[in-house]
Design a protein around this motif. Structure first.
Motif, PDB file in Angstrom:
ATOM      1  N   MET A   2      22.609  16.628 -61.983  1.00 42.07           N
ATOM      2  CA  MET A   2      22.078  17.259 -63.173  1.00 42.07           C
ATOM      3  C   MET A   2      21.041  18.325 -62.801  1.00 42.07           C
ATOM      4  SD  MET A   2      20.597  15.153 -66.348  1.00 42.07           S
ATOM      5  CE  MET A   2      20.498  15.831 -67.936  1.00 42.07           C
ATOM      6  N   ALA A   3      21.096  19.483 -63.459  1.00 46.04           N
ATOM      7  CA  ALA A   3      20.137  20.559 -63.189  1.00 46.04           C
ATOM      8  C   ALA A   3      18.754  20.161 -63.693  1.00 46.04           C
ATOM      9  CB  ALA A   3      20.593  21.842 -63.867  1.00 46.04           C
ATOM     10  N   GLN A   4      17.753  20.494 -62.907  1.00 42.81           N
ATOM     11  CA  GLN A   4      16.373  20.186 -63.291  1.00 42.81           C
ATOM     12  C   GLN A   4      15.832  21.308 -64.149  1.00 42.81           C
ATOM     13  OE1 GLN A   4      13.800  19.448 -59.974  1.00 42.81           O
ATOM     14  NE2 GLN A   4      12.000  19.252 -61.230  1.00 42.81           N
ATOM     15  N   GLN A   5      15.238  20.959 -65.286  1.00 39.91           N
ATOM     16  CA  GLN A   5      14.663  21.948 -66.182  1.00 39.91           C
ATOM     17  C   GLN A   5      13.225  22.226 -65.763  1.00 39.91           C
ATOM     18  OE1 GLN A   5      14.609  20.822 -70.275  1.00 39.91           O
ATOM     19  NE2 GLN A   5      13.772  22.753 -70.957  1.00 39.91           N
ATOM     20  N   ILE A   6      12.878  23.495 -65.672  1.00 41.41           N
ATOM     21  CA  ILE A   6      11.514  23.887 -65.322  1.00 41.41           C
ATOM     22  C   ILE A   6      10.857  24.446 -66.573  1.00 41.41           C
ATOM     23  CG2 ILE A   6      10.093  25.437 -63.935  1.00 41.41           C
ATOM     24  CD1 ILE A   6      12.311  25.334 -61.823  1.00 41.41           C
ATOM     25  N   CYS A   7       9.749  23.858 -66.971  1.00 45.37           N
ATOM     26  CA  CYS A   7       9.004  24.313 -68.139  1.00 45.37           C
ATOM     27  C   CYS A   7       7.700  24.946 -67.668  1.00 45.37           C
ATOM     28  CB  CYS A   7       8.701  23.155 -69.085  1.00 45.37           C
ATOM     29  SG  CYS A   7      10.176  22.409 -69.780  1.00 45.37           S
ATOM     30  N   LEU A   8       7.526  26.200 -67.950  1.00 46.34           N
ATOM     31  CA  LEU A   8       6.294  26.880 -67.592  1.00 46.34           C
ATOM     32  C   LEU A   8       5.317  26.802 -68.754  1.00 46.34           C
ATOM     33  CD1 LEU A   8       7.750  30.059 -65.858  1.00 46.34           C
ATOM     34  CD2 LEU A   8       6.938  27.965 -64.790  1.00 46.34           C
ATOM     35  N   HIS A   9       4.109  26.430 -68.464  1.00 45.90           N
ATOM     36  CA  HIS A   9       3.082  26.340 -69.491  1.00 45.90           C
ATOM     37  C   HIS A   9       2.493  27.713 -69.767  1.00 45.90           C
ATOM     38  CE1 HIS A   9       3.100  22.173 -67.858  1.00 45.90           C
ATOM     39  NE2 HIS A   9       3.204  21.949 -69.149  1.00 45.90           N
ATOM     40  N   ARG A  10       2.093  27.925 -71.003  1.00 48.23           N
ATOM     41  CA  ARG A  10       1.464  29.188 -71.396  1.00 48.23           C
ATOM     42  C   ARG A  10      -0.029  29.164 -71.114  1.00 48.23           C
ATOM     43  NH1 ARG A  10       2.512  30.138 -77.343  1.00 48.23           N
ATOM     44  NH2 ARG A  10       1.512  32.105 -76.857  1.00 48.23           N
ATOM     45  N   GLY A  55      -7.517  28.908 -70.275  1.00 49.39           N
ATOM     46  CA  GLY A  55      -7.097  30.273 -69.972  1.00 49.39           C
ATOM     47  C   GLY A  55      -5.594  30.341 -69.859  1.00 49.39           C
ATOM     48  N   PRO A  56      -5.065  31.547 -69.818  1.00 49.21           N
ATOM     49  CA  PRO A  56      -3.618  31.685 -69.684  1.00 49.21           C
ATOM     50  C   PRO A  56      -3.161  31.236 -68.308  1.00 49.21           C
ATOM     51  CG  PRO A  56      -4.685  33.834 -69.560  1.00 49.21           C
ATOM     52  CD  PRO A  56      -5.752  32.836 -69.891  1.00 49.21           C
ATOM     53  N   ALA A  57      -1.990  30.632 -68.263  1.00 51.09           N
ATOM     54  CA  ALA A  57      -1.388  30.291 -66.974  1.00 51.09           C
ATOM     55  C   ALA A  57      -1.005  31.600 -66.304  1.00 51.09           C
ATOM     56  CB  ALA A  57      -0.168  29.406 -67.188  1.00 51.09           C
ATOM     57  N   ARG A  58      -1.156  31.663 -65.012  1.00 52.48           N
ATOM     58  CA  ARG A  58      -0.894  32.919 -64.285  1.00 52.48           C
ATOM     59  C   ARG A  58       0.464  32.856 -63.603  1.00 52.48           C
ATOM     60  NH1 ARG A  58      -4.107  36.277 -66.736  1.00 52.48           N
ATOM     61  NH2 ARG A  58      -6.277  35.644 -66.656  1.00 52.48           N
ATOM     62  N   HIS A  59       1.523  33.176 -64.376  1.00 47.67           N
ATOM     63  CA  HIS A  59       2.871  33.192 -63.826  1.00 47.67           C
ATOM     64  C   HIS A  59       3.238  34.576 -63.305  1.00 47.67           C
ATOM     65  CE1 HIS A  59       3.365  29.234 -65.417  1.00 47.67           C
ATOM     66  NE2 HIS A  59       3.179  29.646 -66.647  1.00 47.67           N
ATOM     67  N   ALA A  60       2.484  35.579 -63.702  1.00 45.10           N
ATOM     68  CA  ALA A  60       2.754  36.954 -63.307  1.00 45.10           C
ATOM     69  C   ALA A  60       1.421  37.683 -63.166  1.00 45.10           C
ATOM     70  CB  ALA A  60       3.615  37.634 -64.367  1.00 45.10           C
ATOM     71  N   ALA A  61       1.484  38.910 -62.725  1.00 46.85           N
ATOM     72  CA  ALA A  61       0.262  39.703 -62.585  1.00 46.85           C
ATOM     73  C   ALA A  61      -0.376  39.918 -63.956  1.00 46.85           C
ATOM     74  CB  ALA A  61       0.593  41.048 -61.956  1.00 46.85           C
ATOM     75  N   PRO A  62      -1.703  39.901 -64.025  1.00 48.20           N
ATOM     76  CA  PRO A  62      -2.387  40.132 -65.308  1.00 48.20           C
ATOM     77  C   PRO A  62      -2.055  41.522 -65.871  1.00 48.20           C
ATOM     78  CG  PRO A  62      -3.928  39.357 -63.623  1.00 48.20           C
ATOM     79  CD  PRO A  62      -2.639  39.656 -62.931  1.00 48.20           C
ATOM     80  N   LEU A  63      -2.051  41.610 -67.183  1.00 47.55           N
ATOM     81  CA  LEU A  63      -1.776  42.862 -67.877  1.00 47.55           C
ATOM     82  C   LEU A  63      -3.020  43.342 -68.611  1.00 47.55           C
ATOM     83  CD1 LEU A  63       1.607  41.970 -69.640  1.00 47.55           C
ATOM     84  CD2 LEU A  63       1.312  43.229 -67.504  1.00 47.55           C
ATOM     85  N   THR A  64      -3.086  44.632 -68.863  1.00 42.81           N
ATOM     86  CA  THR A  64      -4.096  45.161 -69.775  1.00 42.81           C
ATOM     87  C   THR A  64      -3.580  44.966 -71.203  1.00 42.81           C
ATOM     88  OG1 THR A  64      -3.146  47.373 -69.846  1.00 42.81           O
ATOM     89  CG2 THR A  64      -4.783  46.926 -68.093  1.00 42.81           C
TER      90      THR A  64
END
Length: 71
Positions: A2-10, A55-64
């Motif tokens: 079974m494929a594992q589901q990945i849930c990213l937190h905001r 604070g926001p989870a840092r999944h990507a580079a911060p944006l303006t």
């Protein structure tokens, strides 16, 4: 298999609790800010909280603000 589901937190919440030997930090991922209520209510007792940081989870580079509005 079974494929594992990945849930990213905001959001990420760091809760500092006072213990007799000092401050201990608990880190919890949140999808919605409203979930923080249930985490705090589930204990340890909220009178033992020294500080909560969210604070926001840092999944990507911060944006303006301008970059985020253009998405």
């Amino acid at each position: 298999m079974m494929a594992q589901q990945i849930c990213l937190h905001r959001w990420v919440a760091e809760i500092d609790y006072r213990y007799s030997d000092g401050i201990r930090t608990t880190t919890r991922g949140l999808h919605e800010l409203a979930e923080l209520h249930d985490i705090v209510e589930s204990g340890p007792n909220f009178y033992a909280i020294a500080e909560i940081r969210v604070g926001p989870a840092r999944h990507a580079a911060p944006l303006t603000v301008e970059q985020a509005e253009s998405l």
